[in-house]
Design a protein around this motif. Sequence first.
Motif, PDB file in Angstrom:
ATOM      1  N   SER A 180      43.162  38.195  39.677  1.00  0.00           N
ATOM      2  CA  SER A 180      42.639  37.369  40.571  1.00  0.00           C
ATOM      3  C   SER A 180      42.368  36.474  40.186  1.00  0.00           C
ATOM      4  O   SER A 180      41.720  35.519  40.776  1.00  0.00           O
ATOM      5  N   SER A 219      39.202  40.202  47.503  1.00  0.00           N
ATOM      6  CA  SER A 219      41.037  39.450  47.162  1.00  0.00           C
ATOM      7  C   SER A 219      41.976  40.449  48.210  1.00  0.00           C
ATOM      8  O   SER A 219      42.213  40.209  48.201  1.00  0.00           O
ATOM      9  N   LEU A 220      40.998  41.866  48.265  1.00  0.00           N
ATOM     10  CA  LEU A 220      41.666  42.544  49.622  1.00  0.00           C
ATOM     11  C   LEU A 220      41.065  42.323  51.380  1.00  0.00           C
ATOM     12  O   LEU A 220      41.009  42.654  51.996  1.00  0.00           O
ATOM     13  N   LEU A 253      44.874  46.959  45.392  1.00  0.00           N
ATOM     14  CA  LEU A 253      44.888  45.682  44.843  1.00  0.00           C
ATOM     15  C   LEU A 253      46.574  45.136  44.098  1.00  0.00           C
ATOM     16  O   LEU A 253      46.909  44.617  44.266  1.00  0.00           O
TER      17      LEU A 253
END
Length: 350
Positions: free
Chosen positions: A188, A299-300, A269
């Motif tokens: 990330s 992030s997803l 992820l």
Amino acid sequence: MHATLSRIPVPDLAAGKRVERYLDTLTKPPGSLGRLEALAVQLATLTGADFPRVSPPGVLVFAADHGVAEEGVSAFPQEVTAQMVANFVAGGAAINVFARQIDARLEVIDVGVAGELDGQGVVPAKVRAGTGNMTRVDAMSLDEATRAIEVGIQAADRAITAGCRCLIVGEMGIANTTASSALLAVLSGEPVSRVVGLGTGIDATRLVHKQRVIERAIAARQADPSQPIEVLARLGGLEIAAMAGTYLGAASQRIPVLVDGFIATVAALVACRLSPSARGYMIFGHRSCEPGHDIALRSLDATPLLDLDLRLGEGSGAALAFPLLDAATRMLSEMATFSSAGVAGSDARS
């Protein structure tokens, strides 16, 4: 692994559109069941079925140890991993209770427990006896990471062959929040201080120590964030790799996966970095107390179904969310339409 990645299909948007239209024919005001309707559309899109099914579910719990545990990052000693595996087999853990509640098939897989496990009830798939201490060496080799992913793909295939229509993936491994935090920080780009939490209940002093251990490991391993398999091998865990494999294996067969908490979401992820197409087959069960979980979810681009302040792992939060998936499918297959019930529909012009 590469064959599985090449088989992941594009979600069926046409099926989702058909279900979206059908929902408005059911005996309810349009959109009145809120996110449950969106869930029904998502299930249709990923399965390609106008009346998708998610029962029976399958629960897959992967167990492995972490060499970084020797750095004192957990509140529990490493032998607890094997002891908890025995508890899973005996049926006494939280995931056993919740799996029974939803009539799930449950499988416990040893992908990397440090010691030998006694007794029946565990699927033996040990790639190695725990990872290396990532502050000193790579957690595993690229070949071992790939083999652990394959363990997860094979477990997904067993569950689907046995008739499971939705998979819930859990884990057990002392120090696996440390490995997950390291993976997330690299993938990330977020600082370690933002992704690290208390895990299984360490105090504030040990939390600072845990952050420093992870920072040392990241600096020592120098993993390239554009190479997810390399990041996984240098900083990850065998059970995390196997979970990623299960997500990929399920996606290749159009089977939905219900993602659990922090560790499970980091594994998701990794899977999505290996194959972005896998994201369409994931439904996120709950929001964990771990601070890094919000970062992993963002992030997803994921919004979880539940928020219950959970931080156990094992697949427990995803199992608790499963009845919502079942309700969404039953709504489609069992609710009457305005026409079949002889009920007058709404007049959009009024």
